[in-house]
Enzyme design. Structure first.
Site, PDB file in Angstrom:
ATOM      1  CG  HIS A  79      -1.855  -1.179   1.246  1.00  0.00           C
ATOM      2  ND1 HIS A  79      -2.547  -1.548   2.383  1.00  0.00           N
ATOM      3  CD2 HIS A  79      -2.172  -2.105   0.300  1.00  0.00           C
ATOM      4  CE1 HIS A  79      -3.259  -2.639   2.126  1.00  0.00           C
ATOM      5  NE2 HIS A  79      -3.039  -2.998   0.877  1.00  0.00           N
ATOM      6  CG  HIS A 238      -7.467  -3.328  -1.808  1.00  0.00           C
ATOM      7  ND1 HIS A 238      -6.887  -2.268  -1.132  1.00  0.00           N
ATOM      8  CD2 HIS A 238      -6.722  -4.414  -1.489  1.00  0.00           C
ATOM      9  CE1 HIS A 238      -5.853  -2.708  -0.436  1.00  0.00           C
ATOM     10  NE2 HIS A 238      -5.733  -4.017  -0.637  1.00  0.00           N
ATOM     11  CG  ASP A 242      -3.179  -5.287  -2.864  1.00  0.00           C
ATOM     12  OD1 ASP A 242      -2.792  -4.424  -2.047  1.00  0.00           O
ATOM     13  OD2 ASP A 242      -3.922  -6.234  -2.550  1.00  0.00           O
ATOM     14  CG  HIS A 265       0.334  -9.547  -2.612  1.00  0.00           C
ATOM     15  ND1 HIS A 265       0.247  -8.217  -2.962  1.00  0.00           N
ATOM     16  CD2 HIS A 265      -0.496  -9.711  -1.541  1.00  0.00           C
ATOM     17  CE1 HIS A 265      -0.595  -7.613  -2.141  1.00  0.00           C
ATOM     18  NE2 HIS A 265      -1.058  -8.490  -1.281  1.00  0.00           N
TER      19      HIS A 265
END
Length: 306
Positions: A79, A238, A242, A265
């Protein structure tokens, strides 16, 4: 010439670590040209610095974590890195007195505010961009992510969650990046999680700092947060946030299109690594004139509020 950027002055904040639940102090400081983003653990003696490099992302479960060869880690960087990427910060020293960056409200918005409070200044060196010349793609089952040539920075992202609340929201978004679009449309999107997962994580001493103050929490049917969502499509936004943070460990802003389906991720980092090793797929470029720059960052000294 388009110049590199750092912060004008040191700025500090405190928050809690998502996984430890402990208080964390974070400082962001100016750094010289061509130094990139360097994170320092000040709780260790001597302090340990870890440069933000794709090959040092060695943990991607629940977050993105940098881990050096000695096993020292700094977790939950994504973030903060999304905010650095969104505001076009090339060089900074990040000090933290814990193994993780504070979660704040679960979005990038507090970090955007922090960076704008510090001020952004141009430096006497050309800003470098990674220009995508050939498509790079990584896959994991039905999940995939790719970078391909594009004059600008475009994101084309789709999620697919089998949950009634998320299914009712828009799960696909295409956006052309600019600082103003990032701050207004992406930066306030919070991380989200499911009650069933949170209970399991806490039983394993994880997510001890997680709460409705820093995440969107869902049960089997609905959002539990009393104030609801910040955006109707906060979930996909969101995931884009990321991705912005995960891609920034490439070391530079990207000129190209990022397309993804159900990525997270791990796959984001695999994509950056695959890109960097295939050196004929990209080149470092700089620009002499503002009109030639395909990626729009805000002018230093101005504000881009959410």
């Amino acid at each position: 010439m388009i110049f590199q950027r750092t912060v004008q002055k040191m700025v500090q904040t405190t928050g809690v670590g998502l996984h430890s639940g402990n208080k964390v102090t974070l400082r962001i400081m100016p750094a010289p040209v061509n130094s990139g983003i360097v994170l320092t653990r000040t709780d260790l003696s001597p302090a340990v610095s870890i440069p933000a490099k794709a090959e040092l992302v060695r943990e991607t479960t629940m977050c993105t974590a940098l881990v050096n060869d000695a096993g020292i880690r700094i977790s939950t960087i994504e973030h903060l890195f999304a905010a650095l990427a969104g505001l076009g910060i090339d060089n900074a020293v990040i000090e933290v007195d814990a193994p993780e960056i504070p979660i704040m409200d679960g979005s990038a918005s507090p970090f955007v505010f922090l960076l704008q409070s510090a001020g952004i200044k141009e430096q006497a060196a050309a800003k470098k961009y990674i220009k995508i010349n050939k498509t790079i793609r990584v896959e994991d089952g039905d999940k995939w992510a790719e970078l391909k040539p594009f004059k600008g920075f475009r994101v084309n992202f789709k999620i697919d969650f089998n949950h009634p609340e998320i299914a009712r929201s828009q799960q696909h978004m295409v956006m052309d990046f600019s600082t103003s679009a990032f701050v207004k449309d992406i930066s306030r999107a919070r991380t989200f999680g499911f009650m069933r997962d949170i209970e399991y994580l806490r039983a394993n001493n994880l997510a001890l700092g997680g709460s409705m103050e820093n995440a969107v929490v869902l049960d089997e049917y609905r959002v539990l947060n009393p104030d609801g969502l910040r955006y109707e499509d906060e979930f996909v936004k969101h995931k884009i946030l990321d991705a912005f943070g995960d891609l920034y460990v490439a070391g530079h802003a990207i000129v190209g299109e990022f397309c993804a389906f159900k990525t997270g991720h791990a796959l984001n980092n695999q994509l950056v690594r695959a890109l960097l090793v295939q050196q004929d797929a990209w080149e470092l470029v700089s620009f002499d004139k503002e009109a030639d720059v395909p990626v729009s960052f805000m002018v230093p000294g101005t504000q881009a509020f959410a």
